[in-house]
Scaffold this motif. Structure first.
Motif, PDB file in Angstrom:
ATOM      1  N   SER A  36      29.501  49.338  40.557  1.00  0.00           N
ATOM      2  CA  SER A  36      29.892  50.171  41.693  1.00  0.00           C
ATOM      3  C   SER A  36      28.955  51.374  41.836  1.00  0.00           C
ATOM      4  O   SER A  36      28.571  51.752  42.948  1.00  0.00           O
ATOM      5  CB  SER A  36      31.339  50.652  41.516  1.00  0.00           C
ATOM      6  OG  SER A  36      31.698  51.567  42.532  1.00  0.00           O
ATOM      7  N   VAL A  37      28.572  51.966  40.703  1.00  0.00           N
ATOM      8  CA  VAL A  37      27.614  53.077  40.728  1.00  0.00           C
ATOM      9  C   VAL A  37      26.278  52.597  41.279  1.00  0.00           C
ATOM     10  O   VAL A  37      25.643  53.264  42.118  1.00  0.00           O
ATOM     11  CB  VAL A  37      27.426  53.669  39.314  1.00  0.00           C
ATOM     12  CG1 VAL A  37      26.301  54.709  39.301  1.00  0.00           C
ATOM     13  CG2 VAL A  37      28.727  54.290  38.820  1.00  0.00           C
ATOM     14  N   ILE A  89      23.844  55.384  49.250  1.00  0.00           N
ATOM     15  CA  ILE A  89      23.525  56.797  49.471  1.00  0.00           C
ATOM     16  C   ILE A  89      22.028  56.977  49.695  1.00  0.00           C
ATOM     17  O   ILE A  89      21.594  57.725  50.582  1.00  0.00           O
ATOM     18  CB  ILE A  89      23.994  57.643  48.270  1.00  0.00           C
ATOM     19  CG1 ILE A  89      25.528  57.619  48.174  1.00  0.00           C
ATOM     20  CG2 ILE A  89      23.497  59.081  48.386  1.00  0.00           C
ATOM     21  CD1 ILE A  89      26.078  58.222  46.889  1.00  0.00           C
ATOM     22  N   LEU A  90      21.235  56.268  48.904  1.00  0.00           N
ATOM     23  CA  LEU A  90      19.786  56.351  49.031  1.00  0.00           C
ATOM     24  C   LEU A  90      19.329  55.879  50.411  1.00  0.00           C
ATOM     25  O   LEU A  90      18.455  56.490  51.040  1.00  0.00           O
ATOM     26  CB  LEU A  90      19.128  55.509  47.939  1.00  0.00           C
ATOM     27  CG  LEU A  90      17.662  55.749  47.599  1.00  0.00           C
ATOM     28  CD1 LEU A  90      17.384  57.213  47.355  1.00  0.00           C
ATOM     29  CD2 LEU A  90      17.279  54.908  46.392  1.00  0.00           C
ATOM     30  N   ALA A  99      20.496  62.823  50.292  1.00  0.00           N
ATOM     31  CA  ALA A  99      21.473  62.136  49.436  1.00  0.00           C
ATOM     32  C   ALA A  99      22.698  63.009  49.204  1.00  0.00           C
ATOM     33  O   ALA A  99      23.837  62.526  49.212  1.00  0.00           O
ATOM     34  CB  ALA A  99      20.826  61.747  48.111  1.00  0.00           C
ATOM     35  N   VAL A 100      22.475  64.303  49.012  1.00  0.00           N
ATOM     36  CA  VAL A 100      23.596  65.238  48.827  1.00  0.00           C
ATOM     37  C   VAL A 100      24.449  65.291  50.094  1.00  0.00           C
ATOM     38  O   VAL A 100      25.688  65.255  50.031  1.00  0.00           O
ATOM     39  CB  VAL A 100      23.076  66.645  48.467  1.00  0.00           C
ATOM     40  CG1 VAL A 100      24.226  67.646  48.467  1.00  0.00           C
ATOM     41  CG2 VAL A 100      22.390  66.625  47.109  1.00  0.00           C
ATOM     42  N   LEU A 101      23.799  65.356  51.257  1.00  0.00           N
ATOM     43  CA  LEU A 101      24.530  65.418  52.531  1.00  0.00           C
ATOM     44  C   LEU A 101      25.373  64.161  52.753  1.00  0.00           C
ATOM     45  O   LEU A 101      26.533  64.239  53.160  1.00  0.00           O
ATOM     46  CB  LEU A 101      23.551  65.607  53.693  1.00  0.00           C
ATOM     47  CG  LEU A 101      22.831  66.960  53.773  1.00  0.00           C
ATOM     48  CD1 LEU A 101      21.808  66.957  54.906  1.00  0.00           C
ATOM     49  CD2 LEU A 101      23.832  68.094  53.962  1.00  0.00           C
ATOM     50  N   VAL A 102      24.770  62.992  52.488  1.00  0.00           N
ATOM     51  CA  VAL A 102      25.498  61.724  52.664  1.00  0.00           C
ATOM     52  C   VAL A 102      26.697  61.673  51.723  1.00  0.00           C
ATOM     53  O   VAL A 102      27.809  61.293  52.119  1.00  0.00           O
ATOM     54  CB  VAL A 102      24.566  60.518  52.410  1.00  0.00           C
ATOM     55  CG1 VAL A 102      25.374  59.211  52.367  1.00  0.00           C
ATOM     56  CG2 VAL A 102      23.505  60.416  53.498  1.00  0.00           C
ATOM     57  N   THR A 103      26.500  62.074  50.468  1.00  0.00           N
ATOM     58  CA  THR A 103      27.586  62.045  49.480  1.00  0.00           C
ATOM     59  C   THR A 103      28.736  62.955  49.894  1.00  0.00           C
ATOM     60  O   THR A 103      29.914  62.569  49.810  1.00  0.00           O
ATOM     61  CB  THR A 103      27.066  62.472  48.097  1.00  0.00           C
ATOM     62  OG1 THR A 103      25.973  61.623  47.713  1.00  0.00           O
ATOM     63  CG2 THR A 103      28.159  62.380  47.047  1.00  0.00           C
ATOM     64  N   ILE A 137      29.238  60.315  42.569  1.00  0.00           N
ATOM     65  CA  ILE A 137      28.490  61.370  41.872  1.00  0.00           C
ATOM     66  C   ILE A 137      27.531  60.755  40.848  1.00  0.00           C
ATOM     67  O   ILE A 137      26.396  61.228  40.676  1.00  0.00           O
ATOM     68  CB  ILE A 137      29.440  62.368  41.184  1.00  0.00           C
ATOM     69  CG1 ILE A 137      30.400  62.991  42.218  1.00  0.00           C
ATOM     70  CG2 ILE A 137      28.649  63.456  40.477  1.00  0.00           C
ATOM     71  CD1 ILE A 137      29.725  63.751  43.330  1.00  0.00           C
ATOM     72  N   GLY A 138      27.969  59.693  40.177  1.00  0.00           N
ATOM     73  CA  GLY A 138      27.091  59.006  39.228  1.00  0.00           C
ATOM     74  C   GLY A 138      25.830  58.500  39.921  1.00  0.00           C
ATOM     75  O   GLY A 138      24.712  58.644  39.405  1.00  0.00           O
ATOM     76  N   ALA A 139      26.010  57.911  41.111  1.00  0.00           N
ATOM     77  CA  ALA A 139      24.859  57.413  41.876  1.00  0.00           C
ATOM     78  C   ALA A 139      23.949  58.566  42.307  1.00  0.00           C
ATOM     79  O   ALA A 139      22.718  58.468  42.228  1.00  0.00           O
ATOM     80  CB  ALA A 139      25.357  56.647  43.101  1.00  0.00           C
ATOM     81  N   LEU A 140      24.560  59.670  42.748  1.00  0.00           N
ATOM     82  CA  LEU A 140      23.776  60.825  43.208  1.00  0.00           C
ATOM     83  C   LEU A 140      22.916  61.388  42.079  1.00  0.00           C
ATOM     84  O   LEU A 140      21.740  61.741  42.290  1.00  0.00           O
ATOM     85  CB  LEU A 140      24.722  61.902  43.745  1.00  0.00           C
ATOM     86  CG  LEU A 140      24.069  63.168  44.326  1.00  0.00           C
ATOM     87  CD1 LEU A 140      23.188  62.827  45.520  1.00  0.00           C
ATOM     88  CD2 LEU A 140      25.140  64.187  44.715  1.00  0.00           C
ATOM     89  N   VAL A 141      23.483  61.481  40.885  1.00  0.00           N
ATOM     90  CA  VAL A 141      22.729  62.000  39.728  1.00  0.00           C
ATOM     91  C   VAL A 141      21.516  61.105  39.443  1.00  0.00           C
ATOM     92  O   VAL A 141      20.398  61.601  39.211  1.00  0.00           O
ATOM     93  CB  VAL A 141      23.640  62.086  38.483  1.00  0.00           C
ATOM     94  CG1 VAL A 141      22.821  62.366  37.228  1.00  0.00           C
ATOM     95  CG2 VAL A 141      24.696  63.172  38.676  1.00  0.00           C
TER      96      VAL A 141
END
Length: 429
Positions: free
Chosen positions: A118-119, A126-127, A145-149, A352-356
């Motif tokens: 899922s991550v 997100i990317l 990416a931050v904005l989309v999240t 958040i895991g994906a964003l990191v």
């Protein structure tokens, strides 16, 4: 003289008009009440990871690998209907059923692997949305990416299933119309495309892309998600007549939605084959695809491409976050409920895991491709527990899989496993 009213009464047209206890039969238009869950699944396999895999496939191999989209979609229809069957017949999602009916070490291992999948899915979604913001407004990838999240988390924490379904239907419609517009601008070799849709071929060096397309279409998180959202209608599972009706119309929803997804995925490869492959241009990133489209098809085509990618990224990020919440809540034998802490933890871990991870990715396009390969590697494990659970009379009762369906699902599992082994051997040797 013939009494017209008596005639209608005699043949039964008016016999129920004054009855208070009469319930109208299931009308044709009522099927639209059941359209929605399948489209939430569909948006998961027209996500930015698919865009990367499909455009790379079309630019490098032309129409040759269209067959993997067809095969993947057929397998997906069977798998998604089967897992929705589990949700309708038992009232449990795949994660809940695995936790309840499998040995703890098996369920925890597979479900933990599914959370990582899922991550990986959210990473691609997100990317993709961030890349689209970069194309349209010049926003840096990481800031995008931050904005989309943030936007996706607001959507998930403030909307019900039904509201999200309406948003998703709108997003899918925009994506479909965008590719339809772009296909009108290119000259497609429809004869070659028709042959390639049904004729399997594995050109040298294509196995990585075949696996990325497979992982992008048949996605493990969608199996967990579909078994969860199919219950959002709050159906009466004690009424056998209701269960049979849901199974019938769920299949119509799944079939329609998966065909929509097949058409959009095919359109991506057709577009790439007709524009990039025919001009000898290999595409290594989505930004490159957008820039190459402009001189070939005009400014409108590149803008439409970027807008569609943005909607695909946002919509699929919503569904991957929901899937993460469903998997984690199921590990605690609970249904997905975004107001519950377990579901929220699943959503946050996924997004958040994906964003990191995105902040450590050097090549966004390669990150999209590899995320899809990871999904394809995880897929056999999810399919295995699904087959076991839906074939068990202890779990499904009279709705357990028939011998024919068990054999069919086993063939699908064997194909997926074979392709995974081939991928690993190609990478290692």
């Amino acid at each position: 003289m013939l009494n017209f009213k008596n005639l209608l009464n005699n043949v039964g047209f008016l016999k129920d008009i004054r009855r208070k206890d009469h319930t109208p039969s299931f009308g044709a238009l009522d099927i639209f009440k059941y359209i929605g869950p399948g489209l939430l699944v569909t948006v998961g396999f027209i996500d930015p990871g698919n865009w990367a895999a499909n455009i790379s496939t079309g630019s490098e191999f032309g129409y040759t690998l269209l067959w993997i989209v067809t095969l993947s979609t057929i397998m997906l229809i069977i798998l998604q209907h089967n897992v929705a069957h589990l949700g309708i017949a038992t009232g449990l999602c795949l994660s809940e059923a695995a936790t309840i009916y499998l040995k703890p070490w098996i369920s925890k291992s597979v479900l933990s692997f599914a959370v990582l999948a899922s991550v990986s899915t959210s990473l691609a979604e997100i990317l993709g949305g961030a890349i689209a913001l970069n194309m349209l407004f010049g926003i840096p990838i990481k800031a995008g990416a931050v904005l989309v999240t943030i936007f996706v988390m607001i959507m998930l924490l403030s909307n019900s299933y039904q509201k999200i379904e309406k948003w998703i239907i709108g997003f899918v419609s925009i994506i479909g119309i965008s590719f339809l517009y772009e296909l009108f601008l290119v000259k497609v070799d429809w004869i070659q495309a028709g042959i390639s849709w049904v004729k399997p071929s594995i050109p040298e060096g294509s196995i990585l892309l075949i696996m990325s397309v497979l992982g992008a279409v048949v996605m493990p998180h969608n199996l967990f998600l579909h078994s969860e959202i199919i219950q959002s209608r709050q159906w009466n599972l004690q009424d056998e007549h209701i269960i049979k009706k849901q199974l019938k119309f769920e299949f119509a929803d799944t079939l329609f939605s998966m065909i929509v997804g097949w058409a959009i995925n095919s359109a991506m490869i057709l577009l790439a084959a007709a524009t990039f492959f025919s001009n000898g241009q290999k595409v290594d990133e989505l930004q490159q695809a957008e820039k190459l489209l402009e001189p070939l098809l005009g400014t409108n085509a590149s803008v439409v491409f970027a807008v569609a990618l943005l909607f695909a990224g946002v919509a699929s990020s919503i569904t991957s976050g929901m899937a993460g919440g469903s998997i984690v809540s199921g590990m605690y034998k609970e249904p997905y409920d975004v107001k519950d802490n377990h579901s929220r933890i699943g959503v946050l871990v996924s997004l958040i895991g994906a964003l990191v991870i995105i902040f450590f990715i050097g090549n966004p396009f390669k990150g999209l491709i590899l995320s899809q390969v990871f999904l394809s590697i995880q897929l056999p494990f999810t399919i295995a527990i699904q087959i076991y659970l839906t074939s068990s009379k202890k779990v499904m009762g009279k709705y357990a899989n028939s011998r024919f369906l068990i054999a069919l699902l086993s063939v699908i599992a064997a194909i997926v496993t074979f392709l995974n082994i081939k991928l690993l051997t190609d990478i290692l040797f």
